[in-house]
Design an enzyme around this catalytic site. Structure first.
Site, PDB file in Angstrom:
ATOM      1  N   ARG A   1       0.859  -1.182   0.000  1.00 42.80           N
ATOM      2  CA  ARG A   1       0.000   0.000   0.000  1.00 42.80           C
ATOM      3  C   ARG A   1       0.897   1.234   0.000  1.00 42.80           C
ATOM      4  NH1 ARG A   1      -2.722   2.896   4.959  1.00 42.80           N
ATOM      5  NH2 ARG A   1      -4.077   4.339   3.849  1.00 42.80           N
TER       6      ARG A   1
ATOM      7  N   HIS B   1      -7.548   6.963   0.951  1.00 45.28           N
ATOM      8  CA  HIS B   1      -8.469   5.835   1.180  1.00 45.28           C
ATOM      9  C   HIS B   1      -9.041   5.324  -0.141  1.00 45.28           C
ATOM     10  CE1 HIS B   1      -9.584   7.529   5.435  1.00 45.28           C
ATOM     11  NE2 HIS B   1      -8.655   6.590   5.561  1.00 45.28           N
TER      12      HIS B   1
END
Ligand code: ADP
Length: 400
Positions: A92, A180
């Site tokens: 990520r 996000h």
């Protein structure tokens, strides 16, 4: 195909090993308080859910290099007998800037481009450490980077630009990026699937309420606006972050409270939001204090929900037609009071929550709008690790 998902935060490292043939989780863990005097690693083996075994250990973990070493040690203890069993690693990465519009296979150029974006998200230089270390530890195993920002690169310029001197954007890339994205993408796809539609056929407002909070306006499957900005500090009120405030508060504090920019930055990121108003950054504790008559907890709760409501209104205007609101993450999935308060008064706009369905605890996707409510209100559990693992498999296969 076994995929290891790595999420290096500023002082933590979360990891998850999945068998992507059936998407099952084989092991997972979190290394916390990296760089503090005492750190902690919690490792869970999940060969079968009812046999789950959890080990926690406290020890100093000076940096992410040591955190990665500990992760490998834990994985080798039982989950895999050799690192060769791991077929790919998905990372990520918080900030992809304007350089990355989709996940990428890691090579030297990709690492350099991610490094170049560090000034846009300085706290996340740890992302880069995770990638560099993984390349050293896992040799030829492919690494894939999945960005928190790429889902938002479809925003039109009038939505992502700030009304500042144009040179701030041209020279410094100061613009809205949004974060996000992995979660917003995952839940918007899931919601479309649940509604029996292709993502291109639905307009959604996705509402991610965890410790960090953000909302997206998703038009025909593409993000057209988001609440976070150049950094994850903007938009909604969060656990410890303030969200949108008058920017003139910064010079005001510098002048009248003799605070440095770094001190103001730290206060806005770590001492604001729910914590700043009520004394706790955890919504469950806010509710407990509110139930005990604590007026600051009441205020924090009402401020939090009011800001969600204001953005629902704003994104309704952005989208025109909305098929569904989608609540997700720790608070969004579990907190009926926040959902009810955020939707209160929006009935004339077609948003009608059913109090019984809203209060019912359940797992999986569910609908909580009143019968006949024109806008569906969905709870969709997010799964950022699974989304990263799926993207990793897709990119590795594409490049095979
Ligand atoms: P992160 O952004 O760290 O992934 P999470 O998505 O786990 O955070 O969300 C954390 C927030 O969710 C906390 O404020 C916590 O209080 C809240 N939360 C978790 N479970 C519940 C619950 N059952 N009821 C209300 N709030 C909850």
């Amino acid at each position: 195909m076994k995929v290891l998902v790595i999420n290096c935060g500023s002082s933590s490292l979360k990891y998850q090993l999945r068998d992507m043939d059936d998407e099952s989780v084989l092991a997972s863990g979190v290394v916390e308080r990296i760089g503090e005097p005492m750190g902690r690693i919690t490792h869970t083996e999940l060969p079968e859910a009812d046999e789950a075994e959890k080990h926690a250990e406290e020890r100093p973990i000076p940096d992410h290099v040591e955190a990665m070493r500990l992760m490998v040690e834990k994985l080798l203890a039982r989950a895999v007998s050799s690192l060769d069993e791991i077929d790919a690693i998905g990372h990520r990465v918080v900030q992809g800037g304007e350089s990355f519009s989709h996940p990428e296979l890691v090579d030297d150029r990709v690492v350099e481009t991610i490094r170049a974006n560090i000034p846009l998200a300085p706290v996340h230089s740890s992302n880069t450490t995770g990638i560099v270390e993984a390349r050293k530890i896992f040799g030829d195993t492919p690494n894939v980077v999945v960005f928190d920002t790429d889902f938002h690169l479809t925003m039109p310029d009038y939505a992502f630009m700030y009304p500042l001197p144009l040179s701030f954007y041209k020279d410094l890339k100061v613009r809205k990026y949004g974060f996000h994205g992995t979660s917003h993408k995952y839940v918007s796809r899931k919601a479309a699937q649940y509604l029996g539609k292709d993502p291109s056929e639905v307009n959604l407002i996705t509402i991610h309420l965890g410790n960090g909070c953000s909302m997206d306006a998703v038009k025909a499957g593409k993000c057209v606006d988001t609440t976070m900005g150049l950094t994850p500090l903007a938009g909604l009120m969060m656990g410890t972050r303030c969200g949108d405030i008058d920017p003139a508060i910064l010079p005001f504090l510098a002048k009248h409270a003799s605070m440095t920019l770094d001190e103001i930055d730290a206060a806005m990121n770590f001492r604001s939001g729910l914590l700043g108003i009520s004394g706790t950054g955890d919504m469950r504790d806010v509710h407990a204090a509110r139930a005990g008559g604590d007026d600051n907890a009441r205020l924090a709760f009402e401020m939090f929900a009011y800001r969600v409501k204001k953005f629902i209104g704003s994104f309704l205007a952005v989208l025109g037609t909305v098929n569904a609101l989608v609540f997700t993450a720790g608070i969004g999935e579990n907190d009926a009071d926040v959902r009810a308060e955020a939707c209160k008064g929006l009935e004339p706009l077609g948003i009608r929550i059913d109090p019984v369905k809203n209060a019912k605890r359940a797992s999986g996707i569910r609908e909580i709008q009143a019968d006949g409510g024109p806008v569906k209100i969905l709870i969709v559990p997010t799964n950022e690790e699974l989304e990263i693992a799926r993207s990793t498999v897709a990119i590795v296969r594409q490049n095979a």
